[in-house]
Structures are given as structure tokens and as C-alpha cells.
Design an enzyme around this catalytic site. Structure first.
Site, PDB file in Angstrom:
ATOM      1  CE  LYS A 118      -4.520  -1.171   1.844  1.00 34.47           C
ATOM      2  NZ  LYS A 118      -5.547  -0.749   2.814  1.00 34.47           N
ATOM      3  CE  LYS A 201      -5.868  -8.587  -1.753  1.00 40.86           C
ATOM      4  NZ  LYS A 201      -5.644  -8.196  -0.381  1.00 40.86           N
ATOM      5  CE  LYS A 204     -12.364  -3.147   0.350  1.00 40.25           C
ATOM      6  NZ  LYS A 204     -13.014  -2.827   1.618  1.00 40.25           N
TER       7      LYS A 204
HETATM    8  P1  AMP Z   1     -10.866  -5.607   3.279  1.00 41.39           P
HETATM    9  O1  AMP Z   1     -11.838  -5.345   2.217  1.00 41.39           O
HETATM   10  O2  AMP Z   1      -9.448  -5.521   2.811  1.00 41.39           O
HETATM   11  O3  AMP Z   1     -11.135  -4.870   4.540  1.00 41.39           O
HETATM   12  O4  AMP Z   1     -11.038  -7.153   3.638  1.00 41.39           O
HETATM   13  C1  AMP Z   1     -12.087  -7.615   4.453  1.00 41.39           C
HETATM   14  C2  AMP Z   1     -12.071  -9.111   4.567  1.00 41.39           C
HETATM   15  O5  AMP Z   1     -12.247  -9.717   3.294  1.00 41.39           O
HETATM   16  C3  AMP Z   1     -10.760  -9.697   5.123  1.00 41.39           C
HETATM   17  O6  AMP Z   1     -11.052 -10.798   5.949  1.00 41.39           O
HETATM   18  C4  AMP Z   1     -10.033 -10.140   3.893  1.00 41.39           C
HETATM   19  O7  AMP Z   1      -9.123 -11.172   4.157  1.00 41.39           O
HETATM   20  C5  AMP Z   1     -11.183 -10.616   3.021  1.00 41.39           C
HETATM   21  N1  AMP Z   1     -10.829 -10.524   1.598  1.00 41.39           N
HETATM   22  C6  AMP Z   1     -10.526  -9.406   0.898  1.00 41.39           C
HETATM   23  N2  AMP Z   1     -10.240  -9.701  -0.386  1.00 41.39           N
HETATM   24  C7  AMP Z   1     -10.364 -11.051  -0.497  1.00 41.39           C
HETATM   25  C8  AMP Z   1     -10.212 -11.976  -1.575  1.00 41.39           C
HETATM   26  N3  AMP Z   1      -9.875 -11.561  -2.789  1.00 41.39           N
HETATM   27  N4  AMP Z   1     -10.415 -13.294  -1.316  1.00 41.39           N
HETATM   28  C9  AMP Z   1     -10.775 -13.724  -0.079  1.00 41.39           C
HETATM   29  N5  AMP Z   1     -10.936 -12.903   0.974  1.00 41.39           N
HETATM   30  C10 AMP Z   1     -10.738 -11.584   0.776  1.00 41.39           C
END
Ligand code: AMP
Ligand code: TRP
Length: 342
Positions: A118, A201, A204
Site C-alpha cells: 500500500k 487477488k 476493491k
Molecule cells: P478488506 O476489504 O481488505 O477490509 O477485507 C475484508 C475481509 O475480506 C478480510 O477478511 C479479507 O481477508 C477478506 N478478503 C478481501 N479480499 C479477499 C479476496 N480476494 N479473497 C478472499 N478474501 C478476501
């Protein structure tokens, strides 16, 4: 004052920074809902203080926080059973994070891959909050003495650091006060990949909207994105070994398995030998049948924002009944003079 055993308690968080997607749903939200069937106290958090480690437009942040809360409920979390909060309404998170800033070492933070990703090359220009991000995350978890944290694969390193902080705190102060939390990284879709590139991956922040299925996408958009998802020209294999070196095929099979609540082997036993031209419509139908009702329910809940705000206020109240005593005991352990009755 010190505790030696910890009652099971679940905590997890998601950043309200827009674009809740299929990776969040399968890797996190759906897992939270699965936990709800077990008889364990659970707290789910919209981590707004984490979100501002990179710039957020205030109006968008407010909207995204409410939308995330709607997403939690639409996906199946019951605000009576689970405690739903936004981080900033429970001040003990940030208060404990300061203590942990003084426990964690710069070197630990520097090793975090999320920080490296990041902050990019220009680390001098990254916010101090982005660097300290994992200490706040440890505080989120440990301010509840949470024992289990369901997350996607990408959060593994942060959870190891959370354990390191708990261990160092306990060691430095000669207590057994914070639990060594278990990461719960389970299921077929702990790492959902981009629909455009099986080596990246689903995220968002990917500039290509076609790379992800957003939880706000309508049925047509979901079906179209799956139809256009990158694949290879081979037919699907009948066994998991046959997915070796085929990241895009593996990703679509994993997504199918997670949504159908089947193992990858079971899915391949059914679809092995099929071409993607046949498998993709099956996947699209399944995705639409699982996601579209959630999307519709999210939109309905968003029409009544007062209700969402009340759920969050009530969640914060319930949360503080847990966090205030734990923070107070922490302050006591580290030698802060505590308020006396006046
Ligand atoms: P975040 O949107 O980064 O706050 O992620 C929130 C949750 O979603 C966390 O538990 C991440 O590990 C999970 N997560 C985010 N992106 C992925 C992905 N591509 N595959 C699986 N889990 C994800
Ligand atoms: N860092 C997590 C993410 O980006 C979000 C998060 C913040 C979190 N605090 C947490 C996850 C505590 C689990 C537990 O996905």
C-alpha cells in the site's frame, strides 16, 4: 486480575472503503454468518479508523460504512445475535492501539506485506497511520480478548503480528492477560482472484471493474462479468491436480465450490470434462442465485439509514460493556493511575 483461560469470542473487521466484493463475501462475510450458528459471542466491525489510513472522502466514508452494515445484515448477520459496530464509536479500540504502538517494534511493521504494497515506493509520503495499521488491528481483536478471527488469507500476517503483540505484552508485564488469537482461514475461497488475471487477488482497489463482482452489481452485470472472465482453452479437469498451473480455472472452480458449499473435488467430479462455455453459465446462475437476494436486501436496508445508525449505536453500547473493563485493566497493568470515586 490476570486471566489464564479465555472464553471463546469471535471478532472480525472489514474496511468501509467502498466496493464490497465477492472476495469479501466468500472470504469473510459468509464465514461470519457460518459462525453465527455456533453458540459463540461475536463482534463484527466496520473499521472506519483503518479506512482513513489512506484518503477517504468524508461523505463517501459515511455512505460506505452504512452500506457495509447493510451488507453484513443482508448477508445474514443478525444484529441481535452478533454485535455490529463501527470502530470509531467504540473508543477503546484506538486507546488500546496507542498502548500497542508502544509494544510493537518498527521492524515488525516494516515487514508487513500490506504496508509494502500500500505504501509503494514512496514510503516517506505514506501516512503514519498506514504504518501503524496492524497495531490498531491487534487492538481491535484484543480489546475483546477475542480468541477466533475469521478472515481471508491476505490477513494471515497481520494475525501473526497480533499474536506477537499479545505475547510481548504478556511477557513484558509478567501477565497472562491477552489471549493468543487463532486465525480462522477456512473454506474453498480464502483467496478469491481477479476475474481478469488469476495471479492477482480480487480487490476493491483494482481499477478494472470487470475484475471483481461487487455486492451491488445486479444480476445481468454478475452474469456478464462471469461470461467475460479470463480462462484457458482446456476443458475442466476431473480432479484437483488438473488445476495445477491453471490459476483462472482454479479460481472459478473455487468460487463455485464456496458458493455451492461443496468441496473442490465434489465440484470437479460433477463438471470435469466440461468446456468453460458450459461451466460459466452454471457458475453465473449460481452466483446470481446467491448474490442477487443479498444485493436487493442491501438496497432495501439502505433506504432506512436511521435504522442502520440505531443498530450501530446499540452495537457500540453492547461492545463497550466488554471493551471498557478490558482497557481499564490494561491501564492498570501498565501503571496508569486509575480514576477514584469522587
Ligand atoms: P478488506 O476489504 O481488505 O477490509 O477485507 C475484508 C475481509 O475480506 C478480510 O477478511 C479479507 O481477508 C477478506 N478478503 C478481501 N479480499 C479477499 C479476496 N480476494 N479473497 C478472499 N478474501 C478476501
Ligand atoms: N485489516 C483487515 C483487512 O483489511 C481489516 C481489519 C481491521 C480486521 N481490524 C481487523 C480484520 C480485526 C480482522 C480483525 O481486511
Amino acid at each position: 486480575m490476570t486471566e489464564t483461560s479465555f472464553t471463546p469470542r469471535v471478532f472480525s473487521g472489514i474496511q468501509p472503503s467502498g466496493n464490497l466484493h465477492l472476495g469479501n463475501y466468500l472470504g469473510a462475510l459468509k464465514r461470519f454468518v457460518d459462525w453465527q450458528t455456533k453458540d459463540v459471542e461475536s463482534i463484527y466491525c466496520m473499521v472506519d479508523l483503518h479506512a482513513i489510513t489512506v484518503w477517504q472522502d468524508p461523505a463517501d466514508l459515511r455512505q460506505s460504512t452504512r452500506e457495509l452494515c447493510a451488507g453484513f445484515i443482508a448477508a445474514g448477520l443478525d444484529p441481535e445475535k452478533s454485535i455490529l459496530i463501527n470502530q470509531s464509536q467504540v473508543p477503546e479500540h484506538a486507546q488500546l492501539a496507542w498502548v500497542f504502538n508502544c509494544v510493537a517494534r518498527m521492524g515488525w511493521m516494516q515487514r508487513m506485506t500490506q504496508w509494502k504494497d500500500k505504501a509503494g515506493k514512496n514510503t516517506q509520503n505514506a501516512s503514519l497511520g498506514l504504518f501503524a495499521y496492524p497495531a490498531l488491528m491487534a487492538a481491535d481483536i484484543l480489546v475483546y480478548h477475542a480468541t477466533h478471527v475469521p478472515v481471508g488469507e491476505d490477513q494471515k500476517q497481520h494475525l501473526e503480528l497480533t499474536r506477537d503483540i499479545a505475547i510481548k505484552f504478556n511477557h513484558d508485564y509478567g501477565v497472562n492477560f491477552f489471549p493468543e488469537t487463532e486465525p480462522v482461514i477456512e473454506g474453498a475461497a480464502t483467496r478469491v482472484m481477479s476475474l481478469r488475471d488469476g495471479s492477482k487477488k480480487m480487490s476493491k482497489s483494482d481499477p478494472s471493474d470487470a475484475s471483481r463482482i461487487n455486492m451491488t452489481d445486479d444480476a445481468d452485470t454478475i452474469a456478464k462479468k462471469i461470461r467475460k472472465a479470463k480462462t484457458d482453452p482446456e476443458a475442466l479437469p476431473s480432479e484437483a491436480d488438473g488445476l495445477e498451473g491453471r490459476p483462472e480455472a482454479r479460481n472459478l472452480v473455487n468460487i463455485y465450490a464456496a458458493m455451492a458449499e461443496m468441496s473442490v473435488d465434489q465440484v470437479l467430479a460433477d463438471v470435469g470434462g466440461k468446456q468453460f462455455s458450459e461451466f460459466k453459465p452454471m457458475l453465473a446462475d449460481l452466483a446470481v442465485s446467491k448474490m442477487a437476494p443479498i444485493t436487493t436486501e442491501m438496497a432495501r436496508l439502505m433506504e432506512n439509514q436511521d435504522e442502520i445508525d440505531k443498530i450501530l449505536a446499540r452495537g457500540a453500547d453492547r461492545a463497550r460493556a466488554i471493551t471498557a473493563p478490558i482497557l481499564s485493566q490494561t491501564y492498570d497493568i501498565i501503571g496508569m493511575v486509575r480514576p477514584v470515586e469522587l
